[in-house]
Motif scaffolding. Structure first.
Motif, PDB file in Angstrom:
ATOM      1  N   MET A 333       6.629  15.646  -4.059  1.00  0.00           N
ATOM      2  CA  MET A 333       5.652  14.838  -3.317  1.00  0.00           C
ATOM      3  C   MET A 333       5.323  13.545  -4.059  1.00  0.00           C
ATOM      4  N   ILE A 334       5.135  13.634  -5.379  1.00  0.00           N
ATOM      5  CA  ILE A 334       4.793  12.447  -6.167  1.00  0.00           C
ATOM      6  C   ILE A 334       5.948  11.443  -6.156  1.00  0.00           C
ATOM      7  N   LYS A 335       7.172  11.943  -6.305  1.00  0.00           N
ATOM      8  CA  LYS A 335       8.323  11.035  -6.317  1.00  0.00           C
ATOM      9  C   LYS A 335       8.552  10.396  -4.961  1.00  0.00           C
ATOM     10  N   GLU A 336       8.407  11.176  -3.883  1.00  0.00           N
ATOM     11  CA  GLU A 336       8.642  10.643  -2.542  1.00  0.00           C
ATOM     12  C   GLU A 336       7.543   9.685  -2.102  1.00  0.00           C
ATOM     13  N   ARG A 337       6.338   9.866  -2.616  1.00  0.00           N
ATOM     14  CA  ARG A 337       5.212   9.022  -2.206  1.00  0.00           C
ATOM     15  C   ARG A 337       4.781   8.070  -3.327  1.00  0.00           C
ATOM     16  N   ALA A 338       5.739   7.698  -4.129  1.00  0.00           N
ATOM     17  CA  ALA A 338       5.436   6.794  -5.236  1.00  0.00           C
ATOM     18  C   ALA A 338       4.862   5.467  -4.731  1.00  0.00           C
ATOM     19  N   PHE A 339       5.403   4.947  -3.616  1.00  0.00           N
ATOM     20  CA  PHE A 339       4.912   3.686  -3.077  1.00  0.00           C
ATOM     21  C   PHE A 339       3.460   3.828  -2.586  1.00  0.00           C
ATOM     22  N   ASP A 340       3.169   4.925  -1.890  1.00  0.00           N
ATOM     23  CA  ASP A 340       1.800   5.149  -1.407  1.00  0.00           C
ATOM     24  C   ASP A 340       0.828   5.280  -2.573  1.00  0.00           C
ATOM     25  N   LEU A 341       1.247   5.980  -3.600  1.00  0.00           N
ATOM     26  CA  LEU A 341       0.380   6.143  -4.754  1.00  0.00           C
ATOM     27  C   LEU A 341       0.170   4.821  -5.479  1.00  0.00           C
ATOM     28  N   ALA A 342       1.233   4.004  -5.515  1.00  0.00           N
ATOM     29  CA  ALA A 342       1.096   2.678  -6.147  1.00  0.00           C
ATOM     30  C   ALA A 342       0.131   1.799  -5.360  1.00  0.00           C
ATOM     31  N   LEU A 343       0.196   1.899  -4.018  1.00  0.00           N
ATOM     32  CA  LEU A 343      -0.755   1.135  -3.194  1.00  0.00           C
ATOM     33  C   LEU A 343      -2.188   1.571  -3.465  1.00  0.00           C
ATOM     34  N   LEU A 344      -2.379   2.888  -3.593  1.00  0.00           N
ATOM     35  CA  LEU A 344      -3.724   3.388  -3.894  1.00  0.00           C
ATOM     36  C   LEU A 344      -4.222   2.823  -5.224  1.00  0.00           C
ATOM     37  N   GLY A 348      -7.602   0.112  -6.117  1.00  0.00           N
ATOM     38  CA  GLY A 348      -8.688   0.478  -7.021  1.00  0.00           C
ATOM     39  C   GLY A 348      -8.742   1.914  -7.443  1.00  0.00           C
ATOM     40  N   ALA A 349      -7.815   2.737  -6.943  1.00  0.00           N
ATOM     41  CA  ALA A 349      -7.807   4.143  -7.345  1.00  0.00           C
ATOM     42  C   ALA A 349      -7.316   4.264  -8.779  1.00  0.00           C
TER      43      ALA A 349
END
Length: 440
Positions: A333-344, A348-349
């Motif tokens: 999940m972390i690898k596949e959603r790396a872009f979403d996590l980077a946006l967060l 400010g997250a």
């Protein structure tokens, strides 16, 4: 930003992998809880239900079966022994007390045990209501039976032959409840206690009626033959017949006493030294069998502990596989959603908030699996007991203590924490600019 909602949505988006993680973890928890409950129940049955019983003497056969039948009341007896022989044995100076028990009937699956009032001292049982048995056809019942069957002082019921509930072979004699015991959490809670005479009366009733019927027919035939003689011999024959009848009754009574049987004899020794000689003497010099409850149940525990350990190690193996599955799912999940996590992160997250989101997903899976495993244990044991004819009547399964549940819960929490700690490594090494620039 609601991290809980984000975590739940992430789990829903990968529903198959989430379901797989929950099922595998729940299976491991079910095995761990189930084995722990069976082990604690078995240990409790051995330690708590033996009371002060040092030795059991019964018919030849399996010594373990004799113990299970006479002490735990979980099996059929090996047979009956002569009561007179048991009384002679109980006079041995090594014996402090010897309590006979006799059974073979039940009431709705609850065993009816004929014995003496000293039987209650084995389990430190005390009356809650009523009194002890004073005459035949009176019974004292355990607390479980009183609660389950709603029986009260003065109620009557009829027993059925055998140790399994049936409505075919039902006796005519009614038993009257004269006492109810306080709860002891021991085997006596599920027993119906009466005196030996009650058991003998119930089982000898039909034979007694048949004997009286035959005796009546014989007297009738003799009277007819007597009337065929002359008046001079009539008085002489009647006197002879009366004396003969009394003599036959006397011999029949003695023969009846000799025929009395019991199931087994529960013995307390005066000193531990008796364990060294008395059981061997009984086994070698008589047609009886002597079995030491603690020894036989310890042997049983040694045999069953191998199975317990095997299933426990299987459960630990499944737990490890479950931890690996959770780790793989989180890492993926972390690898596949790396872009979403980077946006967060750009909005400010912090790393800590993102790690919390991953941890929440793992905790939701763990909590759901633990709840499912707990439910599966309860339902599984219920149906297992029901299909093996134990059910609530035997009450051999104890509730899991909170400490046992907590211990397994902590183990699962450590496994989940380790999985999360390994899965968040990409988050700690995340390069936001590189991830965003490579996303097309």
């Amino acid at each position: 930003m609601n991290i809980w909602k984000i975590s739940i949505k992430n789990l829903k988006s990968k529903s198959f992998y989430t379901f797989l993680s929950i099922i595998i973890l729940a299976l491991s928890i079910t095995l761990l809880l189930g084995i722990q409950q069976l082990k604690s129940s078995f240990k409790y049955q051995m330690e708590n239900n033996l009371g002060d019983i040092d030795l059991v003497v019964g018919a030849k056969g399996s010594p373990l079966q004799l113990i299970l039948a006479s002490v735990l009341h979980l099996d059929n007896p090996t047979g009956n022994i002569k009561y007179n022989e048991a009384k002679k044995l109980s006079k041995n100076p090594l014996i402090k007390s010897a309590v006979p028990i006799s059974y073979g009937d039940n009431y709705k699956g609850y065993r009816i045990v004929g014995t003496t009032n000293e039987f209650f001292s084995f389990y430190n049982a005390e009356l809650e209501k009523g009194r002890l048995v004073e005459k035949s056809m009176e019974v004292v019942i355990g607390s479980n039976i009183a609660n389950q069957q709603n029986l009260k002082i003065g109620d009557t019921f009829v027993s059925s032959h055998g140790l399994v509930e049936n409505t075919i072979d039902v006796h005519d004699d009614e038993l009257t409840v004269v006492g109810i015991l306080k709860p002891t959490q021991k085997v006596i809670d599920r027993l119906i206690i009466t005196n030996l005479q009650s058991v003998w009366d119930v089982h000898n009733h039909e034979d007694h009626d048949e004997s009286e019927h035959n005796a009546h027919e014989e007297d009738h035939n003799e009277n007819e033959d007597t009337h065929m003689h002359d008046d001079h011999d009539e008085d002489e024959h009647e006197q002879h017949d009366e004396e003969t009848h009394k003599l036959e009754e006397h011999h029949a009574h003695e023969h009846h006493d000799d025929d009395k049987e019991i199931t087994s004899l529960l013995i307390r020794f005066r000193s531990p030294a008796a364990f060294l000689t008395f059981p061997r003497k009984v086994n070698e010099s008589s047609n009886l069998q002597a079995a030491i409850p603690r020894y036989e149940l310890d042997r049983l525990y040694q045999y069953t502990s191998v199975g317990f350990k095997t299933i426990t190690w299987i459960a630990y193996l499944i737990l490890i596989i479950s931890g690996i599955t959770i780790f793989i799912n989180l890492y993926k999940m972390i690898k596949e959603r790396a872009f979403d996590l980077a946006l967060l992160r750009t909005y400010g997250a912090s790393n800590f908030q993102i790690i919390k989101m991953v941890a929440y997903e793992a905790l939701i899976v763990a909590f759901t699996a633990f709840a499912l495993g707990f439910i599966l244990v309860k339902t599984g044991l219920y149906f297992m007991l029901k299909f093996t004819n134990f059910g609530y009547k035997q009450n051999i399964i104890r509730e899991l203590e909170f400490q046992d549940i907590l211990q397994i819960g902590v183990l699962v929490f450590i496994m989940v924490t380790l999985s999360v700690a390994l899965a968040i490594y990409p988050i700690l090494k995340m390069n936001i600019s590189t991830i965003l620039s490579n996303e097309k």
